[in-house]
Design a protein around this motif. Sequence first.
Motif, PDB file in Angstrom:
ATOM      1  N   TYR A  27      -6.753 -48.739  49.134  1.00 54.98           N
ATOM      2  CA  TYR A  27      -5.791 -48.213  48.157  1.00 54.98           C
ATOM      3  C   TYR A  27      -5.805 -46.686  48.042  1.00 54.98           C
ATOM      4  N   SER A  29      -4.269 -44.298  49.407  1.00 53.68           N
ATOM      5  CA  SER A  29      -2.975 -43.619  49.342  1.00 53.68           C
ATOM      6  C   SER A  29      -1.999 -44.276  48.376  1.00 53.68           C
ATOM      7  N   THR A  30      -2.111 -45.587  48.181  1.00 54.07           N
ATOM      8  CA  THR A  30      -1.142 -46.306  47.346  1.00 54.07           C
ATOM      9  C   THR A  30      -1.535 -46.373  45.875  1.00 54.07           C
ATOM     10  N   CYS A  31      -2.842 -46.321  45.608  1.00 53.45           N
ATOM     11  CA  CYS A  31      -3.319 -46.353  44.210  1.00 53.45           C
ATOM     12  C   CYS A  31      -4.706 -45.719  44.178  1.00 53.45           C
ATOM     13  N   ALA A  34      -7.620 -46.712  41.803  1.00 57.66           N
ATOM     14  CA  ALA A  34      -7.858 -48.144  41.590  1.00 57.66           C
ATOM     15  C   ALA A  34      -9.328 -48.462  41.331  1.00 57.66           C
ATOM     16  N   LEU A 105      -3.895 -51.136  35.905  1.00 61.54           N
ATOM     17  CA  LEU A 105      -3.475 -50.809  37.263  1.00 61.54           C
ATOM     18  C   LEU A 105      -1.978 -51.061  37.464  1.00 61.54           C
ATOM     19  N   GLU A 106      -1.441 -52.073  36.794  1.00 64.13           N
ATOM     20  CA  GLU A 106       0.003 -52.308  36.875  1.00 64.13           C
ATOM     21  C   GLU A 106       0.771 -51.150  36.242  1.00 64.13           C
ATOM     22  N   GLU A 108      -0.248 -48.044  36.249  1.00 62.19           N
ATOM     23  CA  GLU A 108      -0.365 -46.882  37.133  1.00 62.19           C
ATOM     24  C   GLU A 108       0.276 -47.106  38.499  1.00 62.19           C
ATOM     25  N   CYS A 109       0.096 -48.307  39.049  1.00 65.13           N
ATOM     26  CA  CYS A 109       0.545 -48.607  40.424  1.00 65.13           C
ATOM     27  C   CYS A 109       1.132 -50.016  40.452  1.00 65.13           C
ATOM     28  N   THR A 112       0.706 -53.348  43.255  1.00 62.45           N
ATOM     29  CA  THR A 112      -0.063 -52.783  44.370  1.00 62.45           C
ATOM     30  C   THR A 112      -1.437 -53.412  44.541  1.00 62.45           C
TER      31      THR A 112
END
Length: 320
Positions: A27, A29-31, A34, A105-106, A108-109, A112
């Motif tokens: 994660y 790059s995507t989050c 996390a 996390l939902e 923020e990202c 994902t």
Amino acid sequence: MVLSFILLLITTYFLGFSQSQLQVGFYDSTCPNAEAVVAAIVRDAAASNPNTAPVLLRLHFHDCFVEGCEGSILIDNGLETDERQAFGHQGVGGFDIIERAKSQLEAECPGTVSCADIVALAARDAVVVAKGPFYEVETGRRDGMVSNVTLADDMPDVGDSVMSLKAKFFKKGLNEKDLVVLSAAHTIGTAACFFMGQRLYSFTPAGGSDPSINPVLLPELKSTCPEKGDVGVRLPIDRGSAETFDIQILQNIRSGFAVLQSDASLYQDQATRSVVVDSYFVPFGPSFEADFASAMVRMGRIGVHTGSQGTIRRTCAAFN
């Protein structure tokens, strides 16, 4: 014969490809926050409830040993058919902590980070909170789409013989060393007297108490768990070191101070005994902490969904 060989090659290729999807830093790059989010929530939960660490560690184990590390144990439709209702999952908890991490996390990202990965990360952070080793967690799991109580029928159980335990671990691609070091997760946490009755009062084949229990330990266990007492009363699994992740649990197994029958059985089999004794209690032996970390990583690969398999749930307790 040729067709079967080709199919085997194709299956092997895709299994290897699927597992290659798991990677440390999935994660990044995507989050990117996390892992930090999960770690902070675990630390906060542990600060208010010292039972947090063993609960989260057990949750990961119970998730992986059914359909694989894919979050099926988290589903709560309020039905008796939900996997979490299985007899072997009694006392499993930590669901609220996982859901708390998922919610953040939902925010923020969105869409994902999988619930299955949150469970794996939370288990690692729980070990760290209990003063155990930090290890890198491979991520990239996706969430499963099946949750059925019947699929949990073959969970390892505290009353299993060592041969049964070995068979269940072998079935998941794990070996005797994995069995020993993952059982040593009992270095933290408690067990209910419900799981002690047979070992203390009707041990087969002769009845009475399990003769492998050290005579010093037996009266302690019976005083906490009397034959007609409250089966819900809990006692430390690792006598003398129940809140710290350390090797004391293996020393207790060697000395007849194992609280659980499944732990005691590890000393009654040549292969698992050699791990308990020879590997960790000889000069210049291997590191228990390093072996535990490696076993956790291997366990975390069981039955994973990656790539286009499975889904990313919006909430961990429900299918999308």
